[in-house]
Design a protein around this motif. Structure first.
Motif, PDB file in Angstrom:
ATOM      1  N   GLY A  29       0.834  -1.193   0.000  1.00 61.98           N
ATOM      2  CA  GLY A  29       0.000   0.000   0.000  1.00 61.98           C
ATOM      3  C   GLY A  29       0.870   1.246   0.000  1.00 61.98           C
ATOM      4  O   GLY A  29       1.497   1.567   1.007  1.00 61.98           O
ATOM      5  N   ALA A  30       0.953   1.938  -1.130  1.00 63.59           N
ATOM      6  CA  ALA A  30       1.799   3.134  -1.253  1.00 63.59           C
ATOM      7  C   ALA A  30       1.011   4.373  -0.828  1.00 63.59           C
ATOM      8  O   ALA A  30       0.862   5.331  -1.576  1.00 63.59           O
ATOM      9  CB  ALA A  30       2.314   3.271  -2.680  1.00 63.59           C
ATOM     10  N   THR A  31       0.513   4.345   0.374  1.00 66.20           N
ATOM     11  CA  THR A  31      -0.329   5.419   0.898  1.00 66.20           C
ATOM     12  C   THR A  31       0.541   6.522   1.503  1.00 66.20           C
ATOM     13  O   THR A  31       1.740   6.324   1.751  1.00 66.20           O
ATOM     14  CB  THR A  31      -1.265   4.866   1.980  1.00 66.20           C
ATOM     15  N   PRO A  32      -0.046   7.688   1.777  1.00 63.22           N
ATOM     16  CA  PRO A  32       0.720   8.731   2.476  1.00 63.22           C
ATOM     17  C   PRO A  32       1.289   8.253   3.809  1.00 63.22           C
ATOM     18  O   PRO A  32       2.406   8.627   4.186  1.00 63.22           O
ATOM     19  CB  PRO A  32      -0.303   9.848   2.660  1.00 63.22           C
ATOM     20  N   LEU A  33       0.540   7.405   4.527  1.00 57.84           N
ATOM     21  CA  LEU A  33       1.058   6.867   5.782  1.00 57.84           C
ATOM     22  C   LEU A  33       2.269   5.979   5.530  1.00 57.84           C
ATOM     23  O   LEU A  33       3.265   6.037   6.265  1.00 57.84           O
ATOM     24  CB  LEU A  33      -0.035   6.076   6.504  1.00 57.84           C
ATOM     25  N   THR A  62       4.106   8.329  -5.912  1.00 57.87           N
ATOM     26  CA  THR A  62       4.520   9.215  -4.816  1.00 57.87           C
ATOM     27  C   THR A  62       5.847   8.780  -4.206  1.00 57.87           C
ATOM     28  O   THR A  62       6.496   9.579  -3.518  1.00 57.87           O
ATOM     29  CB  THR A  62       3.450   9.255  -3.705  1.00 57.87           C
ATOM     30  N   PHE A  63       6.263   7.536  -4.464  1.00 61.17           N
ATOM     31  CA  PHE A  63       7.539   7.043  -3.952  1.00 61.17           C
ATOM     32  C   PHE A  63       8.676   7.190  -4.969  1.00 61.17           C
ATOM     33  O   PHE A  63       9.804   6.793  -4.675  1.00 61.17           O
ATOM     34  CB  PHE A  63       7.415   5.562  -3.566  1.00 61.17           C
ATOM     35  N   ALA A  64       8.394   7.763  -6.128  1.00 63.21           N
ATOM     36  CA  ALA A  64       9.392   7.816  -7.201  1.00 63.21           C
ATOM     37  C   ALA A  64      10.660   8.561  -6.794  1.00 63.21           C
ATOM     38  O   ALA A  64      11.760   8.214  -7.229  1.00 63.21           O
ATOM     39  CB  ALA A  64       8.781   8.442  -8.445  1.00 63.21           C
ATOM     40  N   ALA A  65      10.510   9.591  -5.981  1.00 57.38           N
ATOM     41  CA  ALA A  65      11.666  10.402  -5.597  1.00 57.38           C
ATOM     42  C   ALA A  65      12.404   9.852  -4.382  1.00 57.38           C
ATOM     43  O   ALA A  65      13.413  10.427  -3.967  1.00 57.38           O
ATOM     44  CB  ALA A  65      11.218  11.836  -5.311  1.00 57.38           C
ATOM     45  N   ILE A  66      11.925   8.748  -3.814  1.00 63.67           N
ATOM     46  CA  ILE A  66      12.550   8.178  -2.614  1.00 63.67           C
ATOM     47  C   ILE A  66      13.532   7.102  -3.077  1.00 63.67           C
ATOM     48  O   ILE A  66      13.146   5.971  -3.380  1.00 63.67           O
ATOM     49  CB  ILE A  66      11.492   7.587  -1.655  1.00 63.67           C
ATOM     50  N   LEU A 117       6.418  -7.937   6.644  1.00 60.64           N
ATOM     51  CA  LEU A 117       5.335  -7.331   5.868  1.00 60.64           C
ATOM     52  C   LEU A 117       4.560  -6.348   6.730  1.00 60.64           C
ATOM     53  O   LEU A 117       4.197  -6.658   7.866  1.00 60.64           O
ATOM     54  CB  LEU A 117       4.374  -8.401   5.337  1.00 60.64           C
ATOM     55  N   LEU A 118       4.283  -5.185   6.146  1.00 67.10           N
ATOM     56  CA  LEU A 118       3.383  -4.198   6.741  1.00 67.10           C
ATOM     57  C   LEU A 118       2.295  -3.896   5.724  1.00 67.10           C
ATOM     58  O   LEU A 118       2.591  -3.490   4.595  1.00 67.10           O
ATOM     59  CB  LEU A 118       4.149  -2.917   7.090  1.00 67.10           C
ATOM     60  N   VAL A 119       1.032  -4.101   6.097  1.00 69.40           N
ATOM     61  CA  VAL A 119      -0.098  -3.933   5.184  1.00 69.40           C
ATOM     62  C   VAL A 119      -0.855  -2.664   5.562  1.00 69.40           C
ATOM     63  O   VAL A 119      -1.403  -2.568   6.665  1.00 69.40           O
ATOM     64  CB  VAL A 119      -1.038  -5.158   5.233  1.00 69.40           C
ATOM     65  N   VAL A 120      -0.906  -1.701   4.625  1.00 66.78           N
ATOM     66  CA  VAL A 120      -1.563  -0.418   4.911  1.00 66.78           C
ATOM     67  C   VAL A 120      -2.367   0.081   3.710  1.00 66.78           C
ATOM     68  O   VAL A 120      -2.625   1.267   3.572  1.00 66.78           O
ATOM     69  CB  VAL A 120      -0.526   0.661   5.318  1.00 66.78           C
ATOM     70  N   SER A 121      -2.787  -0.812   2.821  1.00 72.24           N
ATOM     71  CA  SER A 121      -3.382  -0.375   1.546  1.00 72.24           C
ATOM     72  C   SER A 121      -4.845   0.043   1.651  1.00 72.24           C
ATOM     73  O   SER A 121      -5.351   0.785   0.819  1.00 72.24           O
ATOM     74  CB  SER A 121      -3.249  -1.479   0.497  1.00 72.24           C
ATOM     75  N   HIS A 122      -5.574  -0.483   2.644  1.00 77.33           N
ATOM     76  CA  HIS A 122      -7.027  -0.252   2.798  1.00 77.33           C
ATOM     77  C   HIS A 122      -7.836  -0.861   1.641  1.00 77.33           C
ATOM     78  O   HIS A 122      -8.972  -0.453   1.409  1.00 77.33           O
ATOM     79  CB  HIS A 122      -7.348   1.242   2.915  1.00 77.33           C
ATOM     80  N   LEU A 123      -7.280  -1.826   0.939  1.00 79.77           N
ATOM     81  CA  LEU A 123      -7.986  -2.537  -0.131  1.00 79.77           C
ATOM     82  C   LEU A 123      -8.337  -3.923   0.399  1.00 79.77           C
ATOM     83  O   LEU A 123      -7.455  -4.770   0.573  1.00 79.77           O
ATOM     84  CB  LEU A 123      -7.120  -2.637  -1.393  1.00 79.77           C
ATOM     85  N   TYR A 124      -9.608  -4.164   0.625  1.00 78.47           N
ATOM     86  CA  TYR A 124     -10.045  -5.327   1.402  1.00 78.47           C
ATOM     87  C   TYR A 124      -9.503  -6.650   0.840  1.00 78.47           C
ATOM     88  O   TYR A 124      -8.804  -7.401   1.537  1.00 78.47           O
ATOM     89  CB  TYR A 124     -11.568  -5.365   1.469  1.00 78.47           C
ATOM     90  N   GLU A 125      -9.829  -6.971  -0.400  1.00 81.77           N
ATOM     91  CA  GLU A 125      -9.452  -8.269  -0.960  1.00 81.77           C
ATOM     92  C   GLU A 125      -7.940  -8.394  -1.113  1.00 81.77           C
ATOM     93  O   GLU A 125      -7.367  -9.452  -0.865  1.00 81.77           O
ATOM     94  CB  GLU A 125     -10.158  -8.493  -2.294  1.00 81.77           C
ATOM     95  N   ILE A 159       0.988   8.519  13.894  1.00 77.57           N
ATOM     96  CA  ILE A 159       0.721   7.088  13.703  1.00 77.57           C
ATOM     97  C   ILE A 159       1.894   6.430  12.981  1.00 77.57           C
ATOM     98  O   ILE A 159       2.273   5.298  13.291  1.00 77.57           O
ATOM     99  CB  ILE A 159      -0.602   6.889  12.939  1.00 77.57           C
ATOM    100  N   ALA A 160       2.503   7.142  12.028  1.00 75.38           N
ATOM    101  CA  ALA A 160       3.679   6.610  11.331  1.00 75.38           C
ATOM    102  C   ALA A 160       4.821   6.358  12.311  1.00 75.38           C
ATOM    103  O   ALA A 160       5.503   5.326  12.238  1.00 75.38           O
ATOM    104  CB  ALA A 160       4.127   7.576  10.231  1.00 75.38           C
ATOM    105  N   ILE A 161       5.034   7.286  13.233  1.00 77.54           N
ATOM    106  CA  ILE A 161       6.067   7.095  14.255  1.00 77.54           C
ATOM    107  C   ILE A 161       5.731   5.885  15.121  1.00 77.54           C
ATOM    108  O   ILE A 161       6.605   5.082  15.459  1.00 77.54           O
ATOM    109  CB  ILE A 161       6.215   8.366  15.111  1.00 77.54           C
TER     110      ILE A 161
END
Length: 226
Positions: free
Chosen positions: A58-62, A89-93, A111-119, A181-183
């Motif tokens: 999940g490439a979210t802001p969080l 959004t991660f292109a410059a990182i 693994l860290l899951v943060v996508s908010h996409l259920y399936e 929350i990120a911290i």
């Protein structure tokens, strides 16, 4: 730290348990050594462990904030998202590797899951359990998490395996904003790496409550449920 990770990854010495960064106190000079340096009062030595492969789904802001929190820590970060706009959004990182999906996980990967996409969340959790990821963190409400867990049990995942997922994910900081929350999440990852036994949110009455108690840590670093 990123340069050391690159050296560890490419060098034949990367099988060593640690790389040592030697700081000369008088001159301020730094150098890398592969075997443990002898003790001397005019320098101090920092052991740099081989980086852990952390896969963030999940490439979210969080997720971006979590990655930035971990920039100078011993993690090699991979991010996947099937939504090109999010992934961009991660292109410059420069220290993050980007993918459309994770088909499988290498040995020892987290693994860290943060996508908010259920399936997609459900499916990537199943893959991580199948591949025996030693750490799985899942950002979710309890109701959504429990529904996904029921579906995974129906697919043959054992309750014991589900018990090892850290959800809600994060260390108790009374966090109220995305940066906080990120911290909190980054702190849990560092805590798990160091296996120090700090309090985790999944053992609290709420996602970010005001009070907490310490949890017990097993010798293998996994947390005992209260």
């Amino acid at each position: 730290y990123r340069r050391l990770s690159e050296i560890q990854e490419s060098s034949s010495a990367s099988d060593e348990p640690s790389t040592y960064l030697v700081h000369d106190i008088e001159s301020g000079a730094l150098r890398i050594e592969w075997s443990h340096p002898e003790f001397r009062e005019d320098r101090w030595v920092e052991a740099i462990e081989p980086p852990i492969d952390l896969f963030i789904y999940g490439a979210t802001p969080l997720a971006l904030r979590v990655a930035r929190c971990l920039e100078d820590h011993e993690f090699r970060i991979h991010v996947a998202d099937g939504r090109p706009m999010y992934l961009e959004t991660f292109a410059a990182i420069s220290f993050v590797r980007r993918y459309r999906d994770f088909d499988a996980f290498p040995p020892g990967a987290w693994l860290l899951v943060v996508s908010h996409l259920y399936e997609r969340d459900r499916d990537v959790l199943q893959r991580a359990i199948r591949d025996r990821c030693p750490y799985i963190g899942f950002l979710s409400s309890r109701a959504r998490r429990d529904r996904i867990y029921r579906e995974l049990e129906a697919k043959g995942i054992s309750p014991a395996d589900l018990e090892q997922i850290s959800s809600p994910v994060g260390i108790e900081l009374n966090s109220k904003s995305d940066p906080e929350i990120a911290i909190s999440i980054a702190a849990e990852l560092v805590e798990f790496k160091n296996r120090s036994g700090g309090p985790a949110l999944r053992e609290r009455d709420g996602v970010h409550p005001r009070s907490f108690h310490r949890h017990d840590a097993r010798p293998d670093g996994r947390r005992e449920k209260k």
